[in-house]
Design an enzyme around this catalytic site. Structure first.
Site, mmCIF file in Angstrom:
data_model
loop_
_atom_site.group_PDB
_atom_site.id
_atom_site.type_symbol
_atom_site.label_atom_id
_atom_site.label_comp_id
_atom_site.label_asym_id
_atom_site.label_seq_id
_atom_site.Cartn_x
_atom_site.Cartn_y
_atom_site.Cartn_z
ATOM 1 N N LYS A 29 6.490 -24.062 36.126
ATOM 2 C CA LYS A 29 7.433 -22.950 36.313
ATOM 3 C C LYS A 29 8.383 -23.361 37.408
ATOM 4 C CE LYS A 29 7.131 -18.648 34.877
ATOM 5 N NZ LYS A 29 6.906 -18.319 33.500
HETATM 6 N N1 GLU Z 1 8.897 -17.811 30.532
HETATM 7 C C1 GLU Z 1 8.014 -17.560 29.436
HETATM 8 C C2 GLU Z 1 6.604 -17.220 29.895
HETATM 9 O O1 GLU Z 1 6.384 -16.832 31.005
HETATM 10 C C3 GLU Z 1 8.037 -18.624 28.363
HETATM 11 C C4 GLU Z 1 7.862 -20.027 28.807
HETATM 12 C C5 GLU Z 1 8.190 -21.034 27.715
HETATM 13 O O2 GLU Z 1 8.537 -20.647 26.611
HETATM 14 O O3 GLU Z 1 8.087 -22.200 28.025
HETATM 15 O O4 GLU Z 1 5.682 -17.277 29.121
#
Ligand code: GLU
Length: 429
Positions: free
Chosen positions: A120
């Protein structure tokens, strides 16, 4: 800007129970480890990220001055495949928050049995303070600063809070221009014109609806006429609410930061603007407006916290009157609140399962990118439905077998898969 599953500082500025995402994720890891035969060294390793990249992102503002921002990319674990997870633009972004959210991505991909790890990232910035041109310059420079540590088989970003498909398009273009070739697999959540998957934007909300439907069935609650309250009417909340409404549930309350619109007979959720359609307009034509705290205390069949992290805390968990809680946001329930809800017999289906439709459709998108084969909406919907029901059933099986909560069961499934991969690969060198 799209509002993907988020984690934020608590809305209760009382200092009570304001656990960080990292603290919460570590507490969950520790709890799951007591049920799993895991090597202590692997466990210790999973309590820490592989790497956290901190970068400086300078941009020229529209007025000609230069502004300098801080960006992060936390890479937690890649034993099962490339790092995967969103990029968020928010003033509350911190190193530790990225690490905690990256840990949840590792679990989320493992629960779904997707061959990705967890990451992240984000920039400490209020996206509302940026013009579209500034947002573009910031994103292009961020892509450049991260370029050595990401890649389509290494670390694949996606949208998160404060970023959307257009952000991903700029990121992909900046990376591709430097690579000298179009590298569509560098990000997911792109616009369909450049390889984005149909149905990706609505997928986290859709998966929350599927999980709510299956859990209602498990609890003996008929979906037809089941009452639902949804906190947060961004992409997750609105898609969950509209899907459940289509399936015959009565969505009685939805909210944004201004408050909640409430109708005990059921709202016409298709006509209420989502955050993307019109920010902060959920209560505009409301006859009855209640507060977000009152929404959380409604006596409904299903409560979906889909707004921010730490929404259900020690301070309000006693007020929750829903039969089931389905986590649409990332980390909406603190560890202390989770214990209270468990004690009160309220099942909480965790984020790593409930909103995992986002990363699942990201995986389909990435498969389409690397194989140069587009998926249709029908393909995506069919495969998402199967993936969600399979994962839900696996987690339910562990819940029943071990007599644990939904959250513990999901963490156990994830930890067993990640630990098994670590054991099989061993330590290098
Ligand atoms: N930001 C999204 C989550 O928290 C998706 C992450 C992604 O698709 O890589 O699941």
């Amino acid at each position: 800007m799209a509002s993907e599953p988020t984690h934020d500082r608590p809305p209760h500025a009382d200092g009570i129970d304001d656990a960080s995402a990292l603290e919460t994720a570590r507490a969950q890891l520790l709890r799951a480890s007591s049920y799993v035969d895991i090597d202590e060294n692997v466990l210790e390793r999973l309590a820490h990220p592989t790497a956290v990249h901190e970068v400086t992102v300078p941009i020229e503002r529209d007025d000609g001055t230069v502004a300098v921002y801080t960006g992060y990319r936390a890479q937690h674990d890649d034993v099962r495949g490339p790092y995967k997870g969103g990029l968020r633009y928010h003033p509350g972004v911190t190193r530790d928050e990225c690490v905690g959210l990256a840990m949840w991505m590792t679990s989320k991909c493992a629960v779904m049995d997707i061959p990705f790890g967890g990451a992240k990232g984000g920039i400490v910035v209020d996206p509302k303070s940026l013009s579209p041109d500034e947002h573009e310059r910031l994103t292009r420079r961020f892509a450049q600063e991260l370029r050595d540590v990401i890649g389509p088989t290494r670390d694949i970003p996606a949208p998160d809070m404060g970023t959307d498909a257009q952000t991903m398009a700029w990121f992909m273009d900046a990376y591709s221009m430097q690579a000298g070739e179009t590298t569509s697999g560098i990000v997911t959540g792109k616009p369909p014109a450049i390889g984005g998957s149909p149905g990706r934007e609505g997928a986290p909300g859709k998966s929350a609806a599927i999980v709510a439907r299956e859990t209602c069935r498990d609890e003996g609650i008929p979906l037809e006429g089941a009452t639902v309250a949804v906190q947060g009417f961004g992409s997750v909340g609105a898609n969950a609410a509209r899907t459940l409404d289509e399936w015959g549930a009565h969505v009685v309350a939805v909210s944004d930061v201004t408050g909640a619109v409430y109708d005990p007979d059921g709202l016409d959720v298709a006509t209420i603007p989502s955050h993307e359609e019109e920010p902060e307009a959920a209560t505009r034509n409301a006859e009855v407006v209640i507060s977000n705290d009152e929404l959380l205390a409604l006596d409904v069949d299903v409560l979906i916290p889909a707004a921010i992290g730490n929404a259900i805390t020690e301070a309000n968990a006693d007020e929750v009157a829903a039969s089931i809680v389905v986590e649409g946001a990332n980390g909406p329930t603190t560890t202390a609140a989770d214990a209270i809800l468990t004690e009160r017999g309220i099942p909480v289906v965790p984020d790593v399962l409930a909103n995992a439709g986002g990363v699942t459709v990201s995986y389909f998108e990435w498969l389409g990118d690397v194989n140069r084969r587009r998926w249709s909406l029908a393909d995506v919907e069919r495969e998402l439905e199967t993936a969600m029901v399979d994962a839900w059933e696996t987690v339910r099986g562990v819940r029943d077998e071990r007599g644990v909560t939904w959250r513990e069961a999901a963490s156990i499934v994830a930890l067993e898969r990640v630990a098994e991969a670590h054991t099989a690969r061993g330590l290098w060198p």
